[in-house]
Motif scaffolding. Structure first.
Motif, PDB file in Angstrom:
ATOM      1  N   THR A 143      59.655 -49.822  69.149  1.00  0.00           N
ATOM      2  CA  THR A 143      61.051 -50.267  69.191  1.00  0.00           C
ATOM      3  C   THR A 143      61.259 -51.620  68.508  1.00  0.00           C
ATOM      4  O   THR A 143      62.382 -51.974  68.178  1.00  0.00           O
ATOM      5  CB  THR A 143      61.576 -50.355  70.639  1.00  0.00           C
ATOM      6  N   PRO A 146      60.641 -50.707  63.902  1.00  0.00           N
ATOM      7  CA  PRO A 146      61.307 -49.415  63.693  1.00  0.00           C
ATOM      8  C   PRO A 146      60.893 -48.724  62.396  1.00  0.00           C
ATOM      9  O   PRO A 146      61.079 -47.522  62.255  1.00  0.00           O
ATOM     10  CB  PRO A 146      62.792 -49.781  63.688  1.00  0.00           C
ATOM     11  N   TYR A 147      60.324 -49.482  61.459  1.00  0.00           N
ATOM     12  CA  TYR A 147      59.869 -48.868  60.212  1.00  0.00           C
ATOM     13  C   TYR A 147      58.350 -48.884  60.125  1.00  0.00           C
ATOM     14  O   TYR A 147      57.768 -48.744  59.059  1.00  0.00           O
ATOM     15  CB  TYR A 147      60.511 -49.570  59.009  1.00  0.00           C
TER      16      TYR A 147
ATOM     17  N   TYR B  36      58.876 -62.586  72.795  1.00  0.00           N
ATOM     18  CA  TYR B  36      57.916 -61.738  73.506  1.00  0.00           C
ATOM     19  C   TYR B  36      58.745 -60.904  74.475  1.00  0.00           C
ATOM     20  O   TYR B  36      59.618 -61.452  75.147  1.00  0.00           O
ATOM     21  CB  TYR B  36      56.939 -62.657  74.253  1.00  0.00           C
ATOM     22  N   PRO B  37      58.512 -59.606  74.539  1.00  0.00           N
ATOM     23  CA  PRO B  37      59.389 -58.791  75.383  1.00  0.00           C
ATOM     24  C   PRO B  37      59.209 -59.053  76.877  1.00  0.00           C
ATOM     25  O   PRO B  37      58.086 -59.238  77.333  1.00  0.00           O
ATOM     26  CB  PRO B  37      58.954 -57.348  75.063  1.00  0.00           C
ATOM     27  N   ILE B  38      60.296 -59.085  77.585  1.00  0.00           N
ATOM     28  CA  ILE B  38      60.264 -59.152  79.052  1.00  0.00           C
ATOM     29  C   ILE B  38      61.535 -58.503  79.569  1.00  0.00           C
ATOM     30  O   ILE B  38      62.608 -58.677  78.971  1.00  0.00           O
ATOM     31  CB  ILE B  38      60.116 -60.612  79.571  1.00  0.00           C
ATOM     32  N   SER B  42      64.248 -57.437  76.800  1.00  0.00           N
ATOM     33  CA  SER B  42      63.604 -56.722  75.692  1.00  0.00           C
ATOM     34  C   SER B  42      64.552 -56.131  74.642  1.00  0.00           C
ATOM     35  O   SER B  42      64.265 -56.205  73.449  1.00  0.00           O
ATOM     36  CB  SER B  42      62.688 -55.631  76.236  1.00  0.00           C
ATOM     37  N   THR B  45      65.191 -58.311  71.632  1.00  0.00           N
ATOM     38  CA  THR B  45      64.130 -58.363  70.618  1.00  0.00           C
ATOM     39  C   THR B  45      64.153 -57.098  69.770  1.00  0.00           C
ATOM     40  O   THR B  45      63.908 -57.139  68.568  1.00  0.00           O
ATOM     41  CB  THR B  45      62.741 -58.522  71.275  1.00  0.00           C
ATOM     42  N   GLU B  46      64.460 -55.963  70.416  1.00  0.00           N
ATOM     43  CA  GLU B  46      64.497 -54.708  69.666  1.00  0.00           C
ATOM     44  C   GLU B  46      65.638 -54.713  68.641  1.00  0.00           C
ATOM     45  O   GLU B  46      65.445 -54.331  67.479  1.00  0.00           O
ATOM     46  CB  GLU B  46      64.663 -53.533  70.633  1.00  0.00           C
ATOM     47  N   SER B  49      64.762 -57.135  65.760  1.00  0.00           N
ATOM     48  CA  SER B  49      63.735 -56.642  64.833  1.00  0.00           C
ATOM     49  C   SER B  49      64.292 -55.520  63.964  1.00  0.00           C
ATOM     50  O   SER B  49      63.935 -55.373  62.806  1.00  0.00           O
ATOM     51  CB  SER B  49      62.463 -56.223  65.564  1.00  0.00           C
ATOM     52  N   GLU B  50      65.209 -54.741  64.548  1.00  0.00           N
ATOM     53  CA  GLU B  50      65.872 -53.693  63.754  1.00  0.00           C
ATOM     54  C   GLU B  50      66.717 -54.329  62.635  1.00  0.00           C
ATOM     55  O   GLU B  50      66.663 -53.893  61.481  1.00  0.00           O
ATOM     56  CB  GLU B  50      66.746 -52.839  64.678  1.00  0.00           C
ATOM     57  N   GLU B  53      64.093 -55.784  60.060  1.00  0.00           N
ATOM     58  CA  GLU B  53      63.336 -54.783  59.295  1.00  0.00           C
ATOM     59  C   GLU B  53      64.254 -53.886  58.481  1.00  0.00           C
ATOM     60  O   GLU B  53      63.866 -53.374  57.436  1.00  0.00           O
ATOM     61  CB  GLU B  53      62.449 -53.958  60.236  1.00  0.00           C
ATOM     62  N   GLY B  54      65.487 -53.715  58.959  1.00  0.00           N
ATOM     63  CA  GLY B  54      66.442 -52.899  58.217  1.00  0.00           C
ATOM     64  C   GLY B  54      67.102 -53.659  57.069  1.00  0.00           C
ATOM     65  O   GLY B  54      67.931 -53.100  56.351  1.00  0.00           O
ATOM     66  N   TYR B  61      60.858 -62.590  61.671  1.00  0.00           N
ATOM     67  CA  TYR B  61      60.752 -62.184  63.075  1.00  0.00           C
ATOM     68  C   TYR B  61      59.278 -62.231  63.445  1.00  0.00           C
ATOM     69  O   TYR B  61      58.466 -61.528  62.856  1.00  0.00           O
ATOM     70  CB  TYR B  61      61.310 -60.780  63.290  1.00  0.00           C
ATOM     71  N   ALA B  63      56.558 -61.598  66.265  1.00  0.00           N
ATOM     72  CA  ALA B  63      56.247 -60.997  67.568  1.00  0.00           C
ATOM     73  C   ALA B  63      55.033 -61.719  68.132  1.00  0.00           C
ATOM     74  O   ALA B  63      53.899 -61.326  67.899  1.00  0.00           O
ATOM     75  CB  ALA B  63      55.974 -59.508  67.403  1.00  0.00           C
ATOM     76  N   VAL B  64      55.292 -62.793  68.841  1.00  0.00           N
ATOM     77  CA  VAL B  64      54.205 -63.643  69.336  1.00  0.00           C
ATOM     78  C   VAL B  64      53.574 -63.034  70.587  1.00  0.00           C
ATOM     79  O   VAL B  64      54.062 -62.042  71.119  1.00  0.00           O
ATOM     80  CB  VAL B  64      54.725 -65.060  69.647  1.00  0.00           C
ATOM     81  N   GLU B  65      52.513 -63.682  71.067  1.00  0.00           N
ATOM     82  CA  GLU B  65      51.759 -63.116  72.188  1.00  0.00           C
ATOM     83  C   GLU B  65      52.203 -63.652  73.536  1.00  0.00           C
ATOM     84  O   GLU B  65      51.714 -63.209  74.562  1.00  0.00           O
ATOM     85  CB  GLU B  65      50.263 -63.350  71.977  1.00  0.00           C
ATOM     86  N   GLU B  67      55.629 -66.172  75.638  1.00  0.00           N
ATOM     87  CA  GLU B  67      56.844 -66.977  75.510  1.00  0.00           C
ATOM     88  C   GLU B  67      56.515 -68.426  75.165  1.00  0.00           C
ATOM     89  O   GLU B  67      57.296 -69.106  74.510  1.00  0.00           O
ATOM     90  CB  GLU B  67      57.652 -66.943  76.813  1.00  0.00           C
TER      91      GLU B  67
END
Lengths: 251, 409
Positions: A143, A146-147, B36-38, B42, B45-46, B49-50, B53-54, B61, B63-65, B67
């Motif tokens: 999620t 996405p790519y 970081y997702p929580i 979450s 973040t989704e 990132s969309e 990346e889109g 962006y 995606a760290v390990e 917070e």
């Protein structure tokens, strides 16, 4: 008629909340069988993580204290040092042990803490909804990728077992999977060896278990078993990664 | 008043709070996102990132390990002049605590969306405001949204505020109640947001061509540095941060007014008022709870009680002076807190008491702790608490230990 198979005595009589095809249920079963078989019931203390298996205490009929995100190995250290007779295990996912808990894991291993980490690797952050974890495979769609995971900017699948194996205090490290009856049996053997290393007071043990997450992988359970074989194992090869316990096979 | 120069009249989208926050960050053209997702953050973040990346948002962006690293990345990215964003909740915010101090101490305009969630132990993923309230002394501006429109609007305003006063801003909104609840949100066009929020022009950045040092070892007293310049001591730097927070009130109001002119949604005050004009009883609440309180006021007004709601929008800096006038007619103030300062009382209650001190407002103040760990707070319960407090109008404060809890104890 001889009874050859039954519900483990230490698995509470409640239905699992886990998704169909999830590996946690299998691993919970293996562990409760082992705790019984190895007569650890009165000594075992588990440290469940945040994540789907936050509810492990709901199924294991043993002492458990929850830890915050990533703190498992440090929490287990405190218990073990103050109560050395206890057999202490952490139960952690890859979003935990391989991400926010990296430092705790490496340093507990380096101190040779007599604890056993049960490390469930499903290549995503499961409970939060399937975001990219450090273990996510290259090009894997999640999620937050996405790519597909672009290793050029999002890094590579991290191999925690191999990293921890470099640390001197780690004595037994094995990677297994729970995607076939044969692999499930091997997983049980590996966990037994991990516990035995602790019982023998040798040092840190870590069992990494590749575990299906059909929900977040958007697969059915059968496909997710196959995906472990066809994709995951290529990146995370199964087998004993480190064994300096000096013991022969536990069987 | 709709400005004729606007790109369009309205673009109503049905958004949950997390998507409103993500869209606010996107419209603000953030350049670096580290998260970081929580749960329940979450989906922010989704979405982001969309967007990245889109190709809809030109940002890094990361995606760290953890917070802690997320905020460390935001700190340093901001230090080289990037507009930065992160979002978190609960344990994630607590884990960031060290870096929250670091960002404010470095005076960096980082914006963070805090999706309010209870903090463990024991484990709980549901809503209360203990997480962000616990960070009130880190030197961040804190804005609380009542609904998803305010989340989106506040993120955009947060950048303008932060980049004007060089104080980081936390936009807080209730987990699930807002984060996972969809409602209509008027989404401004990119062109209009660009008109409101110009690109970030940092006052000082790391630039190898012009070497500077940041966050130096700073002793208690002012000292001369290697170049022979007398530099502030630690206390002077702390004083300046406090001054910046105090003075940011004016900026927050100006930015809110300007936003109102452009988008026809005014944020000209640091709190919202509902039927305070004739109110002798004032309910104080923060976040989505304030919306529930307006329903309670409907019920109490029908019974003939003169009740209104004062909803805190900005908690830090606390709008002390501005509150006095709004509360000047109050005889009974009932404060509802979704947090508890253990050993004392609800945090907003303490603030209200402190604001009234020395201002000749002889209102009785009652404090109710509600909604911790996602416990539902119904309008009926708010109304009941007010009714229970009514004797205080005649008898003064209750002879009981503060605060009162709406729970089964």
């Amino acid at each position: 008629m001889r009874k050859v198979y039954t519900r483990p005595r230490l698995l509470k009589k409640v239905p699992f909340h886990y998704c169909p095809g999830c590996g946690h249920s299998i691993i919970h079963r293996l562990m409760t069988e082992l705790i019984d078989e190895m007569h650890l019931e009165d000594r075992i203390i588990g440290i469940p993580p945040p994540g789907c298996s936050v509810f492990a205490y709901h199924y294991f009929d043993v002492d458990m204290a929850e830890s915050a995100h990533g703190r498992g190995a440090a929490v287990a250290t405190g218990i073990k040092r103050a109560f050395p007779e206890a057999i202490v295990f952490t139960y952690q996912g890859d979003g935990d042990l391989a991400a926010i808990g990296t430092a705790e894991t490496i340093h507990a291993a380096n101190r040779g803490e007599r604890i056993t980490a049960i490390f469930i690797n499903n290549a995503v952050y499961g409970m939060t909804g399937g975001q990219m974890a450090p273990t996510t495979l290259s090009q894997q769609v999640t999620t937050t990728t996405p790519y597909g995971r672009d290793t050029g900017i999002e890094g590579y699948p991290i191999k925690m077992s191999e990293i921890v194996a470099l640390v001197k205090g780690a004595v037994y490290i094995e990677r297994t999977a729970v995607n076939s009856p044969a692999n499930i049996r091997k997983t049980k053997k590996a966990i037994r060896k991990g516990f035995q290393a602790q019982i023998d007071n040798l040092g840190f043990s870590l069992i990494e278990i590749l575990s299906p997450c059909p929900t977040n992988w958007r697969m059915n359970p059968l496909e997710s078993w196959q995906w472990i074989d066809n994709e995951m194992i290529k990146e995370f090869p199964l087998g004993v990664i480190k064994d300096i316990t000096g013991k022969t096979d536990a069987d | 008043m709709i400005n004729k120069k606007l790109d369009r009249k309205a673009d109503i989208q049905i958004l949950d709070g997390n998507h409103a926050a993500a869209l606010g960050a996107k419209l603000s053209r953030v350049q670096v996102i580290a998260a970081y997702p929580i749960t329940p953050q979450s989906p922010v973040t989704e979405s982001l990132s969309e967007f990245v990346e889109g190709g809809d948002l030109h940002a890094e962006y990361i995606a760290v390990e953890s917070e802690h690293s997320a905020m460390a990345v935001c700190t340093s990215a901001s230090l080289v002049g990037a507009r930065t964003f992160t979002a978190t909740s609960s344990h994630g915010l607590a884990y960031m605590h060290e870096m929250l101090h670091w960002v404010a101490g470095t005076r960096l305009p980082v914006v963070l969306a805090c999706v309010n969630r209870a903090i463990g132990a024991p484990w709980n993923v549901q809503n209360d405001q203990q997480d962000s309230i616990s960070q009130r002394d880190t030197g961040w501006i804190q804005i609380y949204a009542r609904n998803n429109q305010e989340i989106l609007d506040s993120v955009i305003q947060a950048y303008k505020i932060a980049e004007s006063v060089y104080v980081p801003v936390m936009v807080c909104y209730d987990g699930y109640i807002l984060s996972h609840t969809e409602m209509p949100v008027d989404v401004p066009s990119q062109g209009d947001v660009d008109r409101f929020l110009p690109p970030y022009k940092p006052h000082a950045i790391l630039d190898p061509a012009n070497p500077r040092n940041y966050n130096l070892v700073t002793l208690a007293n002012p000292r001369v540095n290697a170049d022979g310049i007398l530099c502030h001591g630690y206390m002077e730097i702390r004083y300046l941060l406090q001054e910046a927070l105090q003075k940011s009130r004016e900026t927050i109001i100006n930015v809110g007014q300007e936003f109102g002119k452009l988008f026809a949604r005014s944020y000209a005050n640091m709190f919202w008022e509902d039927r305070l004009d004739d109110a002798e009883i004032v309910i104080v609440a923060m976040g989505s709870l304030a919306m529930e309180a307006t329903v309670a006021v409907d019920m109490l007004r029908e019974e003939g009680h003169r009740v209104g709601v004062l909803s805190l929008r900005v908690f830090r800096p606390f709008p002390k002076d501005y509150l006095i006038e709004a509360l000047s007619k109050a005889r009974l103030i009932v404060v509802f807190d979704k947090n508890i300062s253990y050993g004392s009382e609800g945090a907003t209650c303490s603030e209200i008491k402190s604001a009234l001190y020395g201002n000749r407002i002889n209102a009785v103040i009652r404090n109710f702790i509600v909604g911790l760990g996602g416990r539902d707070v119904k309008a009926r319960e708010i109304a009941d608490a007010v009714r229970k407090s009514l004797p205080s109008l005649e008898e003064g404060g209750p002879n009981i230990e503060y605060p009162e809890w709406i729970c089964h104890m």
